[in-house]
Design a protein around this motif. Structure first.
Motif, short mmCIF file in Angstrom:
data_model
loop_
_atom_site.label_atom_id
_atom_site.label_comp_id
_atom_site.label_asym_id
_atom_site.label_seq_id
_atom_site.Cartn_x
_atom_site.Cartn_y
_atom_site.Cartn_z
N UNK A 195 0.56 -1.08 -0.23
CA UNK A 195 -0.33 -0.36 0.09
C UNK A 195 0.58 1.69 -0.36
N UNK A 196 0.07 2.45 -0.52
CA UNK A 196 0.85 3.37 -0.20
C UNK A 196 1.84 4.07 1.48
N UNK A 197 1.08 3.24 2.57
CA UNK A 197 2.05 3.66 3.54
C UNK A 197 2.92 2.46 3.31
N UNK A 198 3.27 1.01 3.72
CA UNK A 198 4.11 0.17 3.58
C UNK A 198 5.46 0.87 2.35
N UNK A 199 4.84 1.90 1.56
CA UNK A 199 6.13 2.75 0.90
C UNK A 199 6.81 3.16 1.57
N UNK A 200 5.76 4.39 2.27
CA UNK A 200 6.18 6.20 2.81
C UNK A 200 6.73 4.98 4.65
N UNK A 201 6.65 3.43 4.52
CA UNK A 201 7.51 2.64 6.25
C UNK A 201 6.61 3.65 6.74
N UNK A 202 5.49 4.38 6.94
CA UNK A 202 3.94 4.45 7.98
C UNK A 202 3.48 3.11 9.20
N UNK A 285 2.63 7.18 11.95
CA UNK A 285 3.48 8.72 11.35
C UNK A 285 4.42 7.14 10.93
N UNK A 286 5.60 7.37 10.56
CA UNK A 286 6.85 7.31 10.36
C UNK A 286 7.65 6.95 11.80
N UNK A 287 8.80 5.28 12.14
CA UNK A 287 9.79 5.36 13.21
C UNK A 287 10.61 6.85 13.76
N UNK A 288 10.87 7.32 12.03
CA UNK A 288 11.46 8.91 12.82
C UNK A 288 10.20 9.69 14.29
N UNK A 289 8.71 9.73 12.85
CA UNK A 289 7.83 10.39 13.90
C UNK A 289 7.56 10.10 14.83
N UNK A 290 7.79 8.72 15.10
CA UNK A 290 7.20 8.69 16.38
C UNK A 290 8.80 8.84 18.01
N UNK A 397 9.43 -2.83 3.33
CA UNK A 397 8.93 -1.32 3.96
C UNK A 397 8.02 -2.01 6.10
N UNK A 398 7.94 -1.44 6.03
CA UNK A 398 6.91 -1.36 7.44
C UNK A 398 5.52 -1.88 7.45
N UNK A 399 4.98 -2.28 9.05
CA UNK A 399 3.80 -2.15 8.75
C UNK A 399 3.11 -2.04 8.15
#
Length: 399
Positions: A195-202, A285-290, A397-399
């Protein structure tokens, strides 16, 4: 009174009249990018009773019209159906009203190439055994996908799917050691496609419906469906062919589950037990934002297992939830295979629970988009992880 001579063939003819013919469904489509332009067709044959795909055909045609491509798909589908069972009754489903009405004899066929292909279709199978059904485009997605693959790759595709074997293969080399005949429930875990969230690593959790699959994710889901369809056939022959598809209620898992279920000819059952972790205030949020907003909390959430994000779930919470889901599947019966379409954190939890690993170590398991993992759950709890990971497009990518 003179006796009546018995007709030795009468009984056979009577029995033949009572025999119910097998029913097959042909789904066909074609397209041309330019009309005329680069064109291709796709067709598949299903068992009418189970919905299982029995054959697939796709071919790049070069430069032809859209209608010629559609008729070519029809011809290929009919040929595939007759090869499966020459005596079957066939329902043709297409989203081309033109082809359906022309083959029904309602509309005239004026174009010579189309007349030639229509005659060929009528010669392949007795028209009296064919039912012509127009369907909306959305209900002809499998054939449309094959046609587009043919046009994208400028190639052909032929697949004849063997029926699930009647006998069960022996336990293979490398299987968990057992000295009894106890049968498990097999759970085929499939992570949703990209998904778009997978790509953005959110972090995309269960607190919201979440985004749909993107184009890559749809392709990944189809690749996963093809792989899952081989379970109990030419892969893992000691495992039963899938009989149930379950998907978490998130949009991305419902889409992935529907693609897999269509391939298997099964419905989808929704179960929130296998939904993704609820990330609470970390959602989106991404890991950096968290890390910026909650310094020093993200890494312990993965490794200490009992830390909850504000308003969310801990890794242990997810583990307890999926454990209950697995126990429910086991209680519903063994010696069967269930497909569960889920998410990265939840699949890690299923694998960790099955292996008896500590929750703090579950984050070490890599669960890529559309990857496939298999666990086998026995009543004596001597469970087995059969395989983790399978080739798929665009992993990461992220979860």
């Amino acid at each position: 009174m003179r006796g009546v001579r018995a007709d030795p063939g009468a009984a056979a003819r009577a029995a033949a009249r009572l025999t119910v013919a097998r029913r097959l469904v042909v789904e066909a489509d074609g397209g041309s990018r330019g009309n005329p332009g680069p064109a291709g067709y796709g067709a598949l044959v299903r068992d009418a009773d189970t919905g299982a795909v029995l054959a697939e055909r796709a071919e790049y045609l070069g430069v032809v019209s859209n209608n010629v491509a559609e008729y070519s798909g029809l011809v290929a589908g009919l040929r595939a159906a007759v090869a499966i069972d020459p005596s079957a009754d066939i329902e043709v489903r297409m989203d081309s009203r033109l082809v359906i009405e022309q083959m029904r004899g309602v509309w005239q066929i004026k174009h010579e190439d189309m007349r030639r292909l229509a005659r060929l279709a009528s010669e392949i199978v007795d028209p009296a055994r064919v039912t012509w059904t127009w369907v909306p485009r959305a209900q002809n997605g499998a054939a449309d996908r094959l046609a587009n693959l043919a046009m994208d790759r400028k190639t052909s595709h032929v697949s004849d799917v063997a029926a699930p074997p009647l006998g069960r293969a022996p336990r293979p080399s490398g299987a968990g050691v057992r000295f009894d005949d106890e049968q498990p429930v097999t759970v085929v875990l499939v992570r949703h496609g990209q998904t778009t969230m997978t790509v953005s690593r959110g972090y995309s959790g269960s607190g919201v419906p979440g985004p749909p699959l993107d184009e890559t994710g749809v392709r990944q889901a189809h690749a996963a469906a093809d792989l899952v369809d081989r379970v109990g056939r030419d892969l893992w022959g000691d495992i039963p062919y899938p009989s149930l598809v379950i998907a978490s209620p998130m949009v991305r898992t419902q889409m992935t589950g529907s693609i897999i279920a269509e391939r298997l000819g099964l419905p989808v059952r929704t179960d929130p037990t296998f939904q993704e972790a609820n990330f609470g205030d970390w959602e989106g949020l991404t890991s950096e934002q968290i890390e910026e907003r909650w310094p020093g909390q993200l890494e312990p959430w993965h490794t200490q297992a009992n830390l909850r994000p504000p308003g969310g779930e801990s890794i242990e919470d997810v583990g307890g939830r999926v454990r209950r889901g697995l126990e429910g599947l086991l209680a519903e019966g063994v010696d069967r295979t269930v497909v569960v379409v889920s998410h990265a954190v939840s699949i890690r939890a299923v694998l960790g629970v099955t292996m008896g690993a500590q929750p703090s170590s579950w984050s070490q398991l890599r669960v890529a988009p559309a990857s496939v993992s298999i666990v086998r759950l026995f009543e004596d709890r001597r469970n087995e992880v059969a395989v983790v990971g399978a080739p798929s497009e665009g992993w990461g990518g992220r979860p």
